[in-house]
Design an enzyme around this catalytic site. Structure first.
Site, PDB file in Angstrom:
ATOM      1  CG  ASP A  32      -2.098   0.821   0.885  1.00  0.00           C
ATOM      2  OD1 ASP A  32      -2.137   1.915   0.527  1.00  0.00           O
ATOM      3  OD2 ASP A  32      -3.418   0.343   1.026  1.00  0.00           O
ATOM      4  CG  ASP A  57       2.210   4.677  -7.039  1.00  0.00           C
ATOM      5  OD1 ASP A  57       1.359   3.856  -7.427  1.00  0.00           O
ATOM      6  OD2 ASP A  57       2.935   5.703  -7.322  1.00  0.00           O
ATOM      7  CB  VAL A  58      -0.367  -0.802  -7.815  1.00  0.00           C
ATOM      8  CG1 VAL A  58      -0.275  -1.628  -6.395  1.00  0.00           C
ATOM      9  CG2 VAL A  58      -1.497  -0.194  -7.668  1.00  0.00           C
ATOM     10  CE1 TYR A 153     -13.076   3.148  -9.160  1.00  0.00           C
ATOM     11  CE2 TYR A 153     -15.132   2.634  -9.773  1.00  0.00           C
ATOM     12  CZ  TYR A 153     -13.980   2.265  -8.852  1.00  0.00           C
ATOM     13  OH  TYR A 153     -14.064   1.239  -8.039  1.00  0.00           O
ATOM     14  CE  LYS A 157     -12.093  -0.469 -10.015  1.00  0.00           C
ATOM     15  NZ  LYS A 157     -10.882  -1.338  -9.297  1.00  0.00           N
ATOM     16  CB  THR A 188     -14.456   1.371   1.731  1.00  0.00           C
ATOM     17  OG1 THR A 188     -14.775   2.174   0.367  1.00  0.00           O
ATOM     18  CG2 THR A 188     -14.670   0.110   1.477  1.00  0.00           C
TER      19      THR A 188
END
Length: 253
Positions: A32, A57-58, A153, A157, A188
């Site tokens: 993370d 940082d992915v 977004y 996805k 969340t």
């Protein structure tokens, strides 16, 4: 003892997945960009050295490579990779900025690809078509039913759902199965920040599902753990909605 890597493991669905895996005796690496707020729960679960954290940082290839190099210095094999890291920036398509688009593309789309690529040697080691390693990607109902005010977004996805299918076919022969969960609205920190921040009027949360509530992180973690279980060893290339029926029919609000 089984081992997993969870990206976005410091918050929300990723954090709860880390906790659940630790409860079941797994060794877990949490990746993370935030500090590991999971630390105290891990201690309460007596996880000890079974819990490890790496800053990652992915969306950055160097950061992902460094994290998996560190993991490979400890182990040759992991049984599962859960790609849960994600970001959302909302607004009409004509209003959202290129920087916001770049961020979502980097984290939501490039992130799972980089993470899977970094984990491949660990996932392949000791796996087989009869006992495969598992990859689970957290997609979104937005990728199945796009929503005004959340267009990019949703686009990221939808793209990661497509990658799930292609990766599932490309990696199957090496003993890796790839699936995705597609949550609806989940309680969340990311969702809370969207609802409590200066959200553009064009964006509206899907709100309660037909079941009369929004999802809790455990609702999504339950399905992730199913994908990691022996019951799902022949399940490959699926995108499973976990939304209480939100996408099943239009609800006027």
């Amino acid at each position: 003892m089984k081992a997993a890597v969870v990206t976005g493991g410091g918050s929300g669905i990723g954090k709860r997945t880390v906790e659940r895996l630790l409860e079941e005796g797994w060794t877990v690496w949490s990746l993370d960009v935030c500090d590991p707020i999971i630390a105290e729960p891990a201690e309460a679960l007596s996880a000890g050295s079974r819990f490890r954290f790496h800053h990652c940082d992915v969306g950055d290839s160097d950061s992902v490579e460094a994290a998996f190099t560190a993991i490979k210095s400890v182990t040759r094999k992991i049984d599962a990779l859960v790609c849960s890291a994600g970001v959302a920036r909302v607004g009409l398509l004509e209003e959202i900025s290129p920087d916001q688009v770049d961020l979502m593309m980097d984290v939501n789309l490039k992130g799972p690809w980089l993470s899977i690529r970094g984990a491949l040697s660990l996932l392949r080691h000791g796996s087989s078509v009869s006992d495969p390693a598992r990859v689970v990607i957290v997609g979104s109902i937005g990728g199945i039913r796009p929503k005004m005010g959340n267009g990019f977004y949703s686009a990221t996805k939808a793209a990661v759902h497509a990658l799930t299918g292609v990766l599932a076919v490309e990696l199957a022969s090496s003993g890796i199965v790839v699936n995705a969960v597609a949550p609806g609205t989940v309680d969340t920190p990311m969702m809370s920040s969207l609802l409590q921040g200066s959200t553009p009027p064009s964006y509206r949360s899907s709100g309660e599902s037909p079941l009369g509530r929004i999802a809790q992180p455990d609702d999504i973690a339950d399905v992730i753990l199913f994908y990691l279980s022996d019951a799902a060893k022949y399940v490959n290339g699926t995108v499973l909605p976990v939304d209480g029926g939100t996408r099943a029919a239009f609800i006027k609000r």
